[in-house]
Design a protein around this motif. Structure first.
Motif, PDB file in Angstrom:
ATOM      1  N   GLN A   1       8.294  14.837   1.365  1.00  0.00           N
ATOM      2  CA  GLN A   1       8.348  14.083   2.624  1.00  0.00           C
ATOM      3  C   GLN A   1       9.740  14.062   3.249  1.00  0.00           C
ATOM      4  O   GLN A   1       9.880  14.149   4.470  1.00  0.00           O
TER       5      GLN A   1
ATOM      6  N   ARG B   1       5.267   4.938   2.270  1.00  0.00           N
ATOM      7  CA  ARG B   1       5.593   6.189   2.958  1.00  0.00           C
ATOM      8  C   ARG B   1       6.336   5.911   4.260  1.00  0.00           C
ATOM      9  O   ARG B   1       7.339   6.557   4.579  1.00  0.00           O
ATOM     10  N   ASP B   2       5.870   4.929   5.015  1.00  0.00           N
ATOM     11  CA  ASP B   2       6.524   4.587   6.276  1.00  0.00           C
ATOM     12  C   ASP B   2       7.938   4.060   6.033  1.00  0.00           C
ATOM     13  O   ASP B   2       8.859   4.359   6.807  1.00  0.00           O
TER      14      ASP B   2
ATOM     15  N   TRP C   1       7.869  12.042  -2.358  1.00  0.00           N
ATOM     16  CA  TRP C   1       9.106  11.837  -1.588  1.00  0.00           C
ATOM     17  C   TRP C   1       9.887  13.147  -1.456  1.00  0.00           C
ATOM     18  O   TRP C   1      10.514  13.399  -0.434  1.00  0.00           O
TER      19      TRP C   1
ATOM     20  N   THR D   1       0.854  -1.193   0.000  1.00  0.00           N
ATOM     21  CA  THR D   1       0.000   0.000   0.000  1.00  0.00           C
ATOM     22  C   THR D   1       0.886   1.238   0.000  1.00  0.00           C
ATOM     23  O   THR D   1       2.073   1.174   0.352  1.00  0.00           O
ATOM     24  N   TYR D   2       0.310   2.382  -0.362  1.00  0.00           N
ATOM     25  CA  TYR D   2       1.134   3.584  -0.320  1.00  0.00           C
ATOM     26  C   TYR D   2       1.526   3.966   1.102  1.00  0.00           C
ATOM     27  O   TYR D   2       2.678   4.376   1.336  1.00  0.00           O
ATOM     28  N   PRO D   3       0.638   3.855   2.107  1.00  0.00           N
ATOM     29  CA  PRO D   3       1.101   4.131   3.470  1.00  0.00           C
ATOM     30  C   PRO D   3       2.299   3.271   3.884  1.00  0.00           C
ATOM     31  O   PRO D   3       3.180   3.752   4.613  1.00  0.00           O
ATOM     32  N   GLN D   4       2.354   2.027   3.426  1.00  0.00           N
ATOM     33  CA  GLN D   4       3.515   1.190   3.732  1.00  0.00           C
ATOM     34  C   GLN D   4       4.780   1.738   3.071  1.00  0.00           C
ATOM     35  O   GLN D   4       5.857   1.753   3.680  1.00  0.00           O
TER      36      GLN D   4
END
Length: 266
Positions: A69, A25-26, A66, A20-23
């Motif tokens: 971020q 991002r983390d 990114w 997933t995108y949250p994964q």
């Protein structure tokens, strides 16, 4: 000769598939905190292995996220596919991401990694002409010239001379493009092949009348031992990339290569 007095750097390629995108991002946040030097994704539209129709995300939009971020790491695609986008548009996207990533320092952190493309499904399902390996390399040659010209014309200009990374090993076309344009040459060649490939680049550099003494040699660590990495280092490699699969990210592997990097730089 490659650039040998630069520190060893570790780049991690976060594969944008089956997560997933949250994964993602983390993982970006954690890897930057751990001290990784460069973060990469790849420029495809479908998974390269595993479930062929599994979850997958697009490269450039992710890189822009990114840029906002992250604070320290350099980043880019390993590598962008020249075929999918107008070259002048690629230059403008790269310049914009460069500026986004300059928050806090005024200097961008984007690396423009690029290549000619190879995954037929990307072309067939998204409506791009696949052509031949030779025609795609010819298109890349034309595209790189246009990209550099566009960078010189954009307002505002990039915050720095955006480093160009070219991936590949072909001696007649790819390595000539490395000699003509690249700041970083990436490949998967074995340690005993590096010297010959660098000799080819040096000969092309003479023909192109371009100084490549500052060229950074990059190679892949995935499925390689420390002995392999030592041999690549001895051959002149200074940027080492590591393919990284999720969602069960094995950060211990990254930690071990960070320790190896730090020992080399001690």
């Amino acid at each position: 000769m490659p650039q040998l007095d630069t520190p060893v750097r570790l780049g991690v390629q976060l594969q944008p598939q089956h997560v997933t995108y949250p994964q993602l991002r983390d993982a970006v946040a954690r890897l930057e905190e751990m001290g990784v030097d460069v973060l990469f994704n790849w420029d495809h539209f479908f998974p390269l292995f595993g479930e062929p129709d599994g979850a997958h995300f697009e490269s450039w939009t992710m890189l822009a996220a990114w840029a906002e971020q992250t604070e320290r790491v350099e980043f880019g695609a390993l590598v962008n596919c020249n075929s999918y986008r107008n070259p002048d548009l690629q230059a403008d996207m790269a310049r914009t991401i460069d500026h986004i990533s300059a928050h806090g320092t005024g200097t961008g952190r984007f690396i423009f990694g690029t290549g000619s493309g190879w995954f037929a499904r990307d072309y067939e399902e998204y409506g791009y002409e696949f052509g031949t390996a030779g025609s795609r390399l010819d298109d890349l040659a034309e595209g790189l010239a246009r990209i550099e010209k566009r960078w010189a014309a954009l307002n505002p200009a990039p915050t720095r001379e955006i480093p160009v990374m070219i991936g590949g090993r072909g001696e007649q076309k790819t390595l000539r493009l490395v000699a003509r344009h690249a700041d970083i040459w990436h490949s998967f060649v074995t340690p005993d092949e590096v010297a010959h490939k660098l000799d080819v680049i040096a000969r092309w550099s003479e023909k192109e009348e371009r100084d490549t003494s500052g060229l950074i040699v990059s190679n892949e660590l995935r499925d390689r031992s420390e002995a392999d990495a030592d041999a690549l280092y001895a051959a002149g490699t200074r940027l080492f990339t590591l393919g990284f699969s999720g969602p069960e990210w094995d950060y211990d592997v990254v930690r071990s290569w960070l320790r190896w990097r730090d020992a080399k730089n001690a």
